[in-house]
Write a protein that holds these residues in place. Structure first.
Motif, PDB file in Angstrom:
ATOM      1  N   GLU A  45      -0.254   5.053  -4.815  1.00  0.00           N
ATOM      2  CA  GLU A  45       0.621   4.154  -4.043  1.00  0.00           C
ATOM      3  C   GLU A  45       1.653   3.442  -4.819  1.00  0.00           C
ATOM      4  O   GLU A  45       2.816   3.295  -4.267  1.00  0.00           O
ATOM      5  N   ALA A  48       4.435   6.072  -5.588  1.00  0.00           N
ATOM      6  CA  ALA A  48       5.347   6.128  -4.546  1.00  0.00           C
ATOM      7  C   ALA A  48       6.227   5.211  -4.323  1.00  0.00           C
ATOM      8  O   ALA A  48       7.407   5.223  -3.630  1.00  0.00           O
ATOM      9  N   ALA A  49       6.034   3.656  -4.693  1.00  0.00           N
ATOM     10  CA  ALA A  49       6.714   2.572  -4.438  1.00  0.00           C
ATOM     11  C   ALA A  49       7.914   2.453  -5.353  1.00  0.00           C
ATOM     12  O   ALA A  49       8.365   1.542  -5.608  1.00  0.00           O
ATOM     13  N   LYS A 141       3.429   6.190   5.248  1.00  0.00           N
ATOM     14  CA  LYS A 141       4.169   5.840   4.209  1.00  0.00           C
ATOM     15  C   LYS A 141       3.328   4.821   3.417  1.00  0.00           C
ATOM     16  O   LYS A 141       2.792   3.671   4.038  1.00  0.00           O
ATOM     17  N   GLN A 145       5.141   0.727  -0.566  1.00  0.00           N
ATOM     18  CA  GLN A 145       6.285   1.203  -0.231  1.00  0.00           C
ATOM     19  C   GLN A 145       6.920   0.752   0.776  1.00  0.00           C
ATOM     20  O   GLN A 145       8.258   0.228   0.835  1.00  0.00           O
ATOM     21  N   GLU A 149      10.481  -1.793   0.411  1.00  0.00           N
ATOM     22  CA  GLU A 149      11.696  -1.711   1.327  1.00  0.00           C
ATOM     23  C   GLU A 149      12.104  -3.105   1.948  1.00  0.00           C
ATOM     24  O   GLU A 149      13.202  -3.369   2.161  1.00  0.00           O
TER      25      GLU A 149
END
Length: 297
Positions: A45, A48-49, A141, A145, A149
């Motif tokens: 995780e 992915a971020a 998602k 992440q 954002e």
């Protein structure tokens, strides 16, 4: 301030007493959810971020956790020699490059806030994430992440939040909400483990945070809080008292509390059913178990 979040702290110093006797020799963070340890879900995780530097706050007895992220040359050679390329790829995906991962010891169990503060020197003047591996979140998602954002737009400090029943608020940090804009809420206060009936809302903080270095400085101002421990919630609440922004982010996904036996079992079922190669056989087994139970009644 630069809003790029490239560092993450993983507080993994806990003893895992709720999973004894297993955790007598196996750190809770490498107990497997289907076929991957809890810590691997957290690492994936974070990657992915956009996280590039991984800081683990550990304690005595956690050497197996450190070994997990090391290379396994003998095993890799054996898999390569036997042509098991798919397993070799899976194995190599768990490796961490030298220099990207750091281990710190929390010598005294003084709470989550103290664990995070142990990493102060490695954070410097950058915003950073905190990920609690016990909270496993299934999401299209990844949760962090989503938060990164949103953080690019808001700045400040941000915590992952979800609604819980009023009876459960005493087990969480809870947000006092000032305003709401879609999934983002602005907090006017935070309370750690409020007594039942006194919580300012039912919006609970769970184990994902994006914080500024100022939050680390706040540990110099606060003492011990709920449970006699140094609470991360109190350091974040200090930001609100100082007039700086703290946001809650209602993430899109399902959170499983893998710090409890029931939550770990629930996650096991959910993640097994999500696996294409396991789904049909496992679903059939669960259906048979349910039918047997119904017949017995």
């Amino acid at each position: 301030m630069d809003r790029k979040v490239s560092k993450a702290i993983f507080p993994v110093a806990g003893l895992g007493t709720r999973f004894l006797p297993a955790t007598k020799s196996v750190p809770k963070e490498i107990m497997t959810l289907v076929d991957r340890p809890l810590i691997q879900y957290a690492i994936d995780e974070a990657r992915a971020a956009g996280i590039e530097d991984f800081i683990f706050v550990t304690s005595r007895g956690k050497s197996a956790l450190e070994d997990y992220f090391d290379l396994a040359p003998d095993l890799e050679a054996a898999l390569e020699a036997s042509g098991k390329t798919k397993l070799l790829e899976i194995l190599r995906s768990t490796n961490m490059e030298s220099g990207t991962i750091a281990y710190l010891r929390q010598h005294k169990a003084l709470g989550l806030g103290h664990a995070v503060s142990c990493a102060r020197k490695l954070i410097g003047d950058e915003p950073f994430a905190v990920i609690l591996p016990d909270d496993v979140i299934a999401a299209e998602k990844p949760c962090l992440q989503q938060m990164v954002e949103a953080y690019q737009e808001t700045g400040g400090a941000m915590v992952a939040a979800m609604e819980v029943s009023p009876a459960q608020t005493a087990s969480y940090g809870v947000l006092d909400i000032a305003a709401q804009d879609g999934p983002i809420v602005r907090a006017k206060g935070m309370v750690e483990k409020p007594a039942v009936g006194t919580a300012p809302s039912n919006l609970a903080v769970i184990g994902r945070y994006i914080l500024t270095p100022q939050v680390l400085a706040n540990f110099d101002k606060i003492g011990r809080g709920a449970g006699g421990e140094i609470q991360l919630t109190d350091a974040i609440a200090e930001e609100i008292s100082a007039g700086r922004n703290v946001f809650g982010y209602r993430f899109d996904g399902q959170r499983y509390d893998c710090g409890s036996k029931a939550g770990f079992l629930q996650a096991t079922v959910a993640f097994a059913l999500a696996r294409e190669e396991l789904r049909d056989e496992f679903a059939e087994f669960l259906a048979q178990m349910h039918a047997t139970k119904q017949a017995a009644q």
